[in-house]
Design a protein around this motif. Structure first.
Motif, mmCIF file in Angstrom:
data_model
loop_
_atom_site.group_PDB
_atom_site.id
_atom_site.type_symbol
_atom_site.label_atom_id
_atom_site.label_comp_id
_atom_site.label_asym_id
_atom_site.label_seq_id
_atom_site.Cartn_x
_atom_site.Cartn_y
_atom_site.Cartn_z
ATOM 1 N N GLU A 573 12.097 88.564 39.035
ATOM 2 C CA GLU A 573 11.754 87.353 39.765
ATOM 3 C C GLU A 573 10.247 87.110 39.730
ATOM 4 N N VAL A 574 9.873 85.844 39.502
ATOM 5 C CA VAL A 574 8.470 85.451 39.439
ATOM 6 C C VAL A 574 8.061 84.883 40.797
ATOM 7 N N GLU A 575 7.119 85.534 41.431
ATOM 8 C CA GLU A 575 6.639 85.056 42.735
ATOM 9 C C GLU A 575 5.645 83.915 42.531
ATOM 10 N N PRO A 576 5.598 82.934 43.430
ATOM 11 C CA PRO A 576 6.333 82.875 44.711
ATOM 12 C C PRO A 576 7.538 81.962 44.643
ATOM 13 N N PHE A 577 8.288 82.011 43.554
ATOM 14 C CA PHE A 577 9.345 81.032 43.326
ATOM 15 C C PHE A 577 10.715 81.454 43.844
ATOM 16 N N THR A 578 10.824 82.592 44.465
ATOM 17 C CA THR A 578 12.098 82.949 45.082
ATOM 18 C C THR A 578 12.126 82.331 46.474
ATOM 19 N N LYS A 579 12.739 81.153 46.562
ATOM 20 C CA LYS A 579 12.728 80.398 47.808
ATOM 21 C C LYS A 579 14.160 80.218 48.295
ATOM 22 N N LYS A 580 14.379 80.532 49.562
ATOM 23 C CA LYS A 580 15.717 80.460 50.143
ATOM 24 C C LYS A 580 15.808 79.249 51.065
ATOM 25 N N PHE A 581 16.963 78.586 51.051
ATOM 26 C CA PHE A 581 17.173 77.376 51.827
ATOM 27 C C PHE A 581 18.351 77.587 52.778
ATOM 28 N N GLU A 582 18.065 77.550 54.063
ATOM 29 C CA GLU A 582 19.109 77.722 55.068
ATOM 30 C C GLU A 582 20.152 76.617 54.928
ATOM 31 N N GLY A 583 21.406 76.994 55.035
ATOM 32 C CA GLY A 583 22.483 76.019 54.932
ATOM 33 C C GLY A 583 23.005 75.814 53.534
ATOM 34 N N GLY A 584 22.229 76.228 52.522
ATOM 35 C CA GLY A 584 22.701 76.146 51.134
ATOM 36 C C GLY A 584 23.004 74.729 50.688
ATOM 37 N N ASN A 585 24.027 74.603 49.837
ATOM 38 C CA ASN A 585 24.486 73.309 49.327
ATOM 39 C C ASN A 585 23.426 72.618 48.480
ATOM 40 N N LEU A 586 22.687 73.408 47.679
ATOM 41 C CA LEU A 586 21.676 72.838 46.790
ATOM 42 C C LEU A 586 22.332 72.190 45.582
ATOM 43 N N ASN A 587 21.702 71.147 45.073
ATOM 44 C CA ASN A 587 22.094 70.575 43.788
ATOM 45 C C ASN A 587 21.457 71.365 42.658
ATOM 46 N N GLU A 588 21.823 71.009 41.450
ATOM 47 C CA GLU A 588 21.178 71.578 40.264
ATOM 48 C C GLU A 588 19.689 71.278 40.313
ATOM 49 N N LEU A 589 18.889 72.237 39.813
ATOM 50 C CA LEU A 589 17.436 72.060 39.758
ATOM 51 C C LEU A 589 17.072 70.953 38.775
ATOM 52 N N ALA A 590 16.085 70.151 39.146
ATOM 53 C CA ALA A 590 15.503 69.181 38.213
ATOM 54 C C ALA A 590 14.078 69.622 37.900
ATOM 55 N N VAL A 591 13.684 69.535 36.624
ATOM 56 C CA VAL A 591 12.336 69.914 36.201
ATOM 57 C C VAL A 591 11.711 68.731 35.482
ATOM 58 N N PHE A 592 10.573 68.250 35.994
ATOM 59 C CA PHE A 592 9.865 67.122 35.389
ATOM 60 C C PHE A 592 8.569 67.633 34.759
ATOM 61 N N VAL A 604 13.977 70.322 44.066
ATOM 62 C CA VAL A 604 15.158 70.907 44.697
ATOM 63 C C VAL A 604 15.676 69.902 45.716
ATOM 64 N N THR A 605 16.960 69.572 45.612
ATOM 65 C CA THR A 605 17.545 68.624 46.563
ATOM 66 C C THR A 605 18.657 69.309 47.354
ATOM 67 N N GLN A 606 18.637 69.055 48.672
ATOM 68 C CA GLN A 606 19.605 69.672 49.595
ATOM 69 C C GLN A 606 20.030 68.610 50.600
ATOM 70 N N GLY A 607 21.254 68.110 50.463
ATOM 71 C CA GLY A 607 21.678 67.011 51.328
ATOM 72 C C GLY A 607 20.784 65.817 51.091
ATOM 73 N N ASP A 608 20.107 65.342 52.149
ATOM 74 C CA ASP A 608 19.193 64.203 52.002
ATOM 75 C C ASP A 608 17.735 64.651 51.887
ATOM 76 N N LYS A 609 17.502 65.947 51.739
ATOM 77 C CA LYS A 609 16.138 66.473 51.659
ATOM 78 C C LYS A 609 15.701 66.649 50.204
ATOM 79 N N VAL A 610 14.410 66.398 49.963
ATOM 80 C CA VAL A 610 13.832 66.542 48.623
ATOM 81 C C VAL A 610 12.609 67.446 48.729
ATOM 82 N N PHE A 611 12.596 68.522 47.948
ATOM 83 C CA PHE A 611 11.468 69.453 47.897
ATOM 84 C C PHE A 611 10.910 69.438 46.473
ATOM 85 N N MET A 612 9.650 69.058 46.331
ATOM 86 C CA MET A 612 9.028 69.041 45.005
ATOM 87 C C MET A 612 7.910 70.081 44.988
ATOM 88 N N TYR A 613 8.009 71.044 44.027
ATOM 89 C CA TYR A 613 7.041 72.137 43.920
ATOM 90 C C TYR A 613 6.247 72.007 42.622
#
Length: 820
Positions: A573-592, A604-613
């Motif tokens: 695992e490459v740090e700090p990219f091991t990120k856990k999301f409570e509740g799960g239900n993530l979609n497939e990762l998108a990479v731009f 990373v999209t989870q329900g109506d939430k959007v996380f861009m790293y």
């Protein structure tokens, strides 16, 4: 003619060179001095995987010898270690062999937690504790001594290790080879040929002259065990003063064989011996046979001695660079002469002269007939085999053009001192001369019919580099077709579709796939397990390859149900990219990667939430669209039209959000769409997607929308490139408007592959387990359909412009096909 050169070559198992390394050899102090075989294991898990997935060894499981050895060492499956280890076999008494296993690991490497029927007791010898294990009636002994763990089937061996600790003398041959053995291969084997005869005597008939001790002193071989290939390569060493068979080729140089160019296509095997100077060979022969003087110069223009094997018949070939003296000799001993298809057939009065001149290479052979083709003199015990050779040579139907020969040569050097290439039948016929009926029967019943066998020895500056290979015979015809390259079986059913990823070190492709126990595997282009990693959940969609450090080293990026991870080349695992999301239900990762400069945006999209790293694993603060109006149904897409970027989000409420880089609306879409299971695509500079009723939506960058009712079923599939649109509806595949009606079944989404300026469209009938592949004109690729049970991935794995397809095979296996 007996088969000593042939079978000795097969059993010798000595192969190509390794690079010299600096290493110490403390483990060798724990190996019995009379050990006949020592296996150096660099990676125990990889070695076990190689053995479990190798087709040749799987076929050998029916051999009584294999069963005996497997039973003897079966409890070594309980050993768990990451350290370098040695496994040795040595004779103990007249009919016994014992094993010794030692590893440079002082921790508890013999794991018995899962074993039920085990008894353990300890005793002391010369102040050292020795453990005795009784497992299911089998007795083993173990000890930890000088920081190493040792396990043996013999108490005597462990006591001798303790008794003679510090005084054991390691032979110079073994020491020399150990220092140059590979540290990167999973395993290497050292053969003490002087001590090997007792291990094989129960396989060999009593009156045979076959003994490995007659061939050389020590041999080192590295093991390459792929699914359809077992390849050994290494070095053999011989003391100058010893009389060994391989010393016949000392101080000679190898040549390319020509025997195969005269051998009939239907032959079972060829055996070739070459040397650049016959005079040197004759002097070596004199020493080997203890003759007062070398043989006279009758054969001084001979460069190659070839043996052709067909249906238990033999022919001997002498390839020369000048034929006058030998021609004159044959004229003097001929009794009659005939012609066959314009070529002379000569009957000889002195059929034993070849054995006289060429012993021990040629023996037990009567040269009754001879023919001359170019500068090759070919001898047979009867006319029929020579007529076959003449006819095959004239029609060009020769052994060098067979799949067996071509398969073998792929793994061998171009020039050889000794070369043996054989089909399964050729090996079987050769074994009959020296091996027991039981062993020959085991070989026949094992089912090696589809395998090629080859062995090669190359004399070079005092060493003998050797190859030995058993592999599945590959189809080498230039006619386009599809052939299985390898398959790989897992312990558990698969959960994801296999896909190709790039090895940044070789630029070749490897395969990643996950099983239902959430183990992620990386498989090499030759079908070897490289690593296995336990994950917390199932990977969502496809894995992306990224270069976050911009140094051409690639990583694997993906999401599971509740994690975003990036793994390096070795599965760490490459740090700090091991990120856990409570509740799960993530979609497939998108990479731009907006500017193709590797300044990635991981979405990373989870329900109506959007996380861009970003590349540092930090949230991109300038991106505003962090919460959608409703749940996001799949991974967002990045599409570039002209010099503008468009980020598309499909929402559960039917909204299509097309944004710019900072998350503001770039293209406004008013219409609500009941999205189908398909992703949004770019086709002819428009966004295209379908709804569950089979209506096609085409949306311009200005928001203008056109719809076309394609009348597709709800479970239809689509894919598109800039100029190609395809869909799969029931059993109808449409490519650029050209329709192909397939057999009724349950089909995967079609997928477009663009390779070497050519479009390929793949689709799989999951129900009937058939893979179809078409070109852009909806014409089937020759050789398809083939067997498979998942959507495919398609690439050129080896960068040889031959394409490979990977798919799920059985529920717990993958299969790779090659398009020839």
């Amino acid at each position: 003619m007996k088969s000593i050169p042939i079978i000795g070559l097969i059993l010798l198992l000595t192969i190509g060179c390794s690079q010299k390394q600096n290493t110490t050899v403390p483990l060798l102090d724990f190996i019995p001095e009379n050990a006949a075989i020592v296996i150096k294991i660099n990676n125990l898990d990889g070695f076990k995987s190689d053995l479990n997935n190798n087709e040749f060894l799987t076929l050998s499981e029916s051999f009584e010898t294999y069963k005996t050895i497997s039973k003897e060492i079966k409890h070594l499956d309980l050993v768990k270690t990451q350290s370098e280890s040695l496994l040795a076999f040595s004779a103990l008494g007249a009919d016994n062999f014992e094993f010794t296993f030692v590893t440079a690991d002082s921790t508890n490497t013999f794991v018995l937690d899962s074993v039920q029927n085990v008894k353990r007791e300890s005793f002391s010898f010369e102040g050292q504790k020795i453990d005795k294990y009784e497992i299911d009636g089998d007795i083993l002994y173990g000890m930890t001594f000088k920081g190493n763990n040792t396990i043996s089937s013999s108490r005597v061996i462990l006591e001798n290790i303790l008794k003679y600790s510090g005084t054991t003398k390691i032979t110079s041959g073994l020491n020399k080879l150990y220092e140059v053995s590979s540290t990167t291969k999973n395993a290497s084997i050292f053969f003490n040929l002087e001590n090997s005869d007792p291990l094989f005597k129960h396989l060999i008939i009593g009156d045979t002259d076959l003994k490995l001790s007659n061939y050389a002193d020590w041999a080192l071989v590295d093991i390459n065990a792929e699914q359809n290939l077992l390849h050994f390569n290494g070095i053999t060493v011989i003391a100058d003063s010893t009389q060994k068979f391989l010393n016949l080729f000392k101080d000679t140089h190898p040549l390319a064989d020509r025997t195969s160019t005269f051998t009939p296509r239907s032959s079972d095997a060829v055996l070739s011996f070459t040397f650049d100077e016959y005079g040197i060979f004759a002097k070596n022969q004199q020493r080997y046979l203890k003759l007062d003087t070398p043989k006279d110069s009758l054969l001084n223009t001979v460069e190659e001695i070839g043996i052709i094997l067909k249906n238990n018949e033999k022919a001997v070939l002498l390839n020369t660079y000048g034929s006058e003296r030998l021609s004159d000799y044959l004229s003097n001993i001929k009794s009659s002469e005939a012609e066959y298809q314009g070529t002379q057939l000569i009957k000889l009065d002195s059929p034993d002269f070849l054995v006289s001149y060429l012993n021990p290479i040629v023996n037990d052979f009567d040269a009754n007939y001879c023919t001359i083709i170019e500068n090759a003199f070919i001898f047979g015990e009867n006319k029929a085999i020579l007529q076959d050779i003449i006819q095959s040579y004239k029609t060009g139907s020769t052994f060098e053009k067979t799949d067996v020969y071509a398969s073998a040569k792929d793994a061998l050097a171009n020039e050889s001192s000794i070369l043996f290439i054989s089909s399964s039948k050729g090996i079987q016929d050769a074994l009959k001369n020296d091996f027991t009926q039981d062993f020959v029967k085991d070989f026949k019943n094992a089912g090696f019919d589809k395998n090629t066998f080859a062995a090669q020895i190359v004399a070079d500056k005092g060493f003998f580099h050797t190859n030995f290979t058993v592999q599945q015979t590959a189809r080498k015809s230039k006619i386009a077709n599809v052939s299985p390259l390898f398959s790989f079986a897992f312990d558990t059913d698969l959960a994801t579709n296999p896909q190709f990823v790039t090895n940044h070190r070789t630029n070749k492709k490897e395969i990643v796939v996950q099983d239902q126990e959430n183990n992620l595997y990386l498989i090499s282009s030759s079908g070897k397990l490289l690593w296995k990693k336990q994950l917390d959940g199932q990977i969502q969609g496809k894995i992306h390859q990224v270069d976050i450090y911009k140094n051409r080293r690639l990583q694997l990026a993906f999401t599971t149900n509740n994690q975003f991870l990036i793994l390096d080349r070795n599965g760490k695992e490459v740090e700090p990219f091991t990120k856990k999301f409570e509740g799960g239900n993530l979609n497939e990762l998108a990479v731009f990667d907006y500017e193709k400069r590797k300044d990635y945006r991981f979405v990373v999209t989870q329900g109506d939430k959007v996380f861009m790293y970003n590349n540092q694993g930090k949230i991109v603060k300038g991106f505003k669209y962090t919460k959608a109006e409703s749940a996001i149904v799949r991974a967002p897409k990045h599409i570039r039209i002209g010099n503008k970027d468009y980020l598309a989000f499909m929402l559960d409420n039917g909204s299509l959000k097309i944004l710019n880089r900072v998350g503001n609306i770039r293209t406004k879409v008013e219409t609500k769409i009941d999205f189908s299971r398909n992703d949004l695509q770019l086709y002819k500079n428009k966004f295209v997607l379908t709804d569950k009723k089979g209506v096609l939506y085409q949306i311009g960058s200005n928001g203008k929308m056109n719809t076309t009712n394609l009348r597709l079923n709800e479970d239809h599939g689509i894919d598109a490139t800039s100029n190609t649109f395809v869909y799969m509806n029931d059993n109808v595949l449409s490519i650029k408007g050209k329709k192909v009606e397939l057999d009724f079944g349950v089909y995967s989404k079609p997928e477009i592959f663009y390779i070497y300026d050519k479009i390929y469209v793949g689709v799989t009938d999951i129900q009937n387990q058939k893979i179809y592949l078409y070109d852009s004109q909806a014409k089937p690729i020759t050789g398809f359909p083939v067997y498979g049970s998942s959507p495919i991935d398609l690439t050129d794995m080896e960068n040889d412009r031959k394409l490979e397809v990977v798919a799920q095979d059985q529920k717990n296996s993958i299969i790779v096909y090659q398009l020839n």
